[in-house]
Structures are given as structure tokens and as C-alpha cells.
Design a protein around this motif. Structure first.
Motif, mmCIF file in Angstrom:
data_model
loop_
_atom_site.group_PDB
_atom_site.id
_atom_site.type_symbol
_atom_site.label_atom_id
_atom_site.label_comp_id
_atom_site.label_asym_id
_atom_site.label_seq_id
_atom_site.Cartn_x
_atom_site.Cartn_y
_atom_site.Cartn_z
ATOM 1 N N LYS A 23 0.839 -1.189 0.000
ATOM 2 C CA LYS A 23 0.000 0.000 0.000
ATOM 3 C C LYS A 23 0.879 1.246 0.000
ATOM 4 O O LYS A 23 1.855 1.334 0.737
ATOM 5 C CB LYS A 23 -0.905 0.007 1.230
ATOM 6 N N ILE A 24 0.546 2.208 -0.842
ATOM 7 C CA ILE A 24 1.342 3.431 -0.903
ATOM 8 C C ILE A 24 0.703 4.501 -0.028
ATOM 9 O O ILE A 24 -0.487 4.472 0.252
ATOM 10 C CB ILE A 24 1.501 3.936 -2.354
ATOM 11 N N HIS A 83 0.421 8.555 -3.479
ATOM 12 C CA HIS A 83 -0.792 8.477 -4.313
ATOM 13 C C HIS A 83 -1.040 9.810 -5.021
ATOM 14 O O HIS A 83 -1.362 9.843 -6.218
ATOM 15 C CB HIS A 83 -1.994 8.113 -3.442
ATOM 16 N N CYS A 100 1.419 10.185 -7.841
ATOM 17 C CA CYS A 100 1.033 9.417 -9.023
ATOM 18 C C CYS A 100 -0.033 10.153 -9.833
ATOM 19 O O CYS A 100 -0.047 10.090 -11.070
ATOM 20 C CB CYS A 100 0.541 8.031 -8.613
ATOM 21 N N GLU A 139 -1.263 5.532 -12.900
ATOM 22 C CA GLU A 139 -1.625 4.730 -11.736
ATOM 23 C C GLU A 139 -0.943 3.368 -11.837
ATOM 24 O O GLU A 139 -1.144 2.634 -12.809
ATOM 25 C CB GLU A 139 -3.145 4.549 -11.669
ATOM 26 N N SER A 184 2.599 -1.324 -6.937
ATOM 27 C CA SER A 184 3.037 -0.155 -6.169
ATOM 28 C C SER A 184 4.476 -0.267 -5.697
ATOM 29 O O SER A 184 5.116 0.733 -5.388
ATOM 30 C CB SER A 184 2.113 0.055 -4.969
ATOM 31 N N THR A 203 7.534 2.741 -5.360
ATOM 32 C CA THR A 203 8.234 2.882 -4.081
ATOM 33 C C THR A 203 9.734 2.754 -4.292
ATOM 34 O O THR A 203 10.531 3.552 -3.757
ATOM 35 C CB THR A 203 7.752 1.815 -3.076
#
Length: 227
Positions: free
Chosen positions: A2-3, A8, A11, A17, A21, A25
Motif C-alpha cells: 500500500k502506498i 498516491h 502518481c 496509476e 506499487s 516505491t
């Protein structure tokens, strides 16, 4: 993986998108904070530089179908060099989401031209690996935008142009000296003087040494060519 909300939002600014993820990172992870379980973005930077180069080469050929290689080459160099990548990175505020070690953060790493340029190349590679070449191409063309059409007819960087000018006159290459450095580590200002064999010189100030050198070279070259 999860970012964070910040990544987010980044992005969204990037206009892409990620399905994976972990790629974004890694693209945002500088070597100053990497570990065996947290790889940095250097390998992605290497790949992104090549992806950017291919996209720019195609775009320049499409934009000017009559230009010879000798004309296209300096335009290409102007569009892919680190300063341009850093400028695009600033446009989407990439610096705010770079993952840096404490020493880099304290020394203003989020504003450093080299880190921003490298990070931008790494992000390009992440898009390429996540979505393929077409996704990377569309992202690059959107971010570089008018820079491609507006690139100067003679897009040599000023240092190269000045060196070629004086060497054509049989003189030694210009010399560059930092004559003053002000400001804190996170926001330095460099005053650089460029001097040629005839004794003529010019100075310029910028937040990075290379930028100051380029600005000084440009100022001196304009004087020489006008003279």
C-alpha cells in the motif's frame, strides 16, 4: 504494497496509476536509505535513461522530418540531460516524495538537481516496467510537453558551445572557479566565474554549481558572439 497518501497524490501528478506499487516505491528510494530488503532506484535510473532516450529520439524525428543527425543530436541532449529531467521532476514535485536518508534530508536532498534527475529517470523506468513502452511513451510526452517542439535549433549546452567557440580560435578550454558559496547546506548559492585565455570572464549565481557554470558560460558566449 500500500502506498502513502503523498505517493498516491504524486502518481496523480505524474498521470499514471501503478498496478505494482512496489515499483514506484523503489523508484523513489535513494541509496542513502536503501538496505538489503529495501532496494534503491539506481538500476531503475539506468533503465529509465534508456527509455527516455528512445522516446525523445522518436519524438524529434517526428517533429522535424528534415533535420540532419548533426542538428538532432544537440536537441536530443538538451531534452534528456539531467537538468531537464530535474526540471520535469520539479514540475510534478517529485522531491517531496523521495525517500532519503537523514544526512541527505538535512543537506537539502529534495532540492538537489542530481537526485531529482535520477529520480525522474527511475520513475520513467517504473512506468515502463509496470505498463509497457506505450505507457512510458505517453507519460514522457505529456510531461515533457512543449519542451520538445520548443527545443532550440542549436541546443548545445552553453559550456560545450563556449568550449567549441574558443577552441575554434586556437585557445585553451575555459576554466571555471567557484568564487563564492553562500547559504545553508539545504539551500546553497554558488557564484562561479568562467575565464578564457584572452582574460575575458563572466560570473553567474545559481543553486547548483553546474547551473552556475552553465549560466556563466552562456553569458560569456553571448558577449563573444556579439563582439
Amino acid at each position: 504494497m500500500k502506498i502513502s497518501a503523498d505517493v498516491h497524490a504524486f502518481c496523480a501528478r505524474l498521470g499514471y496509476e501503478f498496478s505494482d506499487s512496489e515499483l514506484v516505491t523503489r523508484a523513489l528510494t535513494h541509496g542513502s536509505i536503501s538496505s538489503s530488503t529495501r532496494p534503491d532506484n539506481q538500476r531503475l535510473e539506468f533503465l529509465g535513461d534508456r527509455v527516455l532516450g528512445l522516446v525523445m529520439a522518436e519524438a524529434l524525428l517526428a517533429d522535424d522530418k528534415a533535420a540532419a543527425e548533426g542538428v538532432l543530436a544537440p536537441r536530443f541532449n538538451a531534452l534528456v540531460r539531467k537538468e531537464t529531467c530535474a526540471d520535469v521532476a520539479r514540475q510534478i514535485d517529485l522531491g517531496s516524495v523521495l525517500r532519503l536518508g537523514k544526512s541527505e534530508m538535512l543537506s537539502g536532498g529534495r532540492r538537489k538537481e542530481a537526485l531529482l534527475g535520477d529520480g525522474m529517470e527511475a520513475v520513467i523506468a517504473a512506468v515502463y516496467l509496470d505498463g509497457g513502452f506505450e505507457a512510458a511513451r505517453q507519460t514522457i510526452l505529456r510531461l515533457w510537453g512543449k519542451r520538445i517542439a520548443d527545443v532550440e535549433v542549436d541546443a548545445r549546452d552553453p559550456k560545450t558551445a563556449l568550449q567549441e567557440y574558443v577552441q575554434a580560435r586556437g585557445e585553451a578550454p575555459p576554466s571555471y572557479d567557484v568564487v563564492q558559496r553562500d547559504g545553508p547546506d539545504h539551500a546553497p548559492k554558488f557564484r562561479v566565474r568562467v575565464t578564457i585565455a584572452s582574460g575575458q570572464s563572466e560570473e553567474a549565481v545559481a543553486s547548483a554549481k553546474r547551473q552556475a557554470e552553465q549560466a556563466a558560460a552562456k553569458a560569456l558566449l553571448e558577449i563573444l558572439e556579439d563582439g
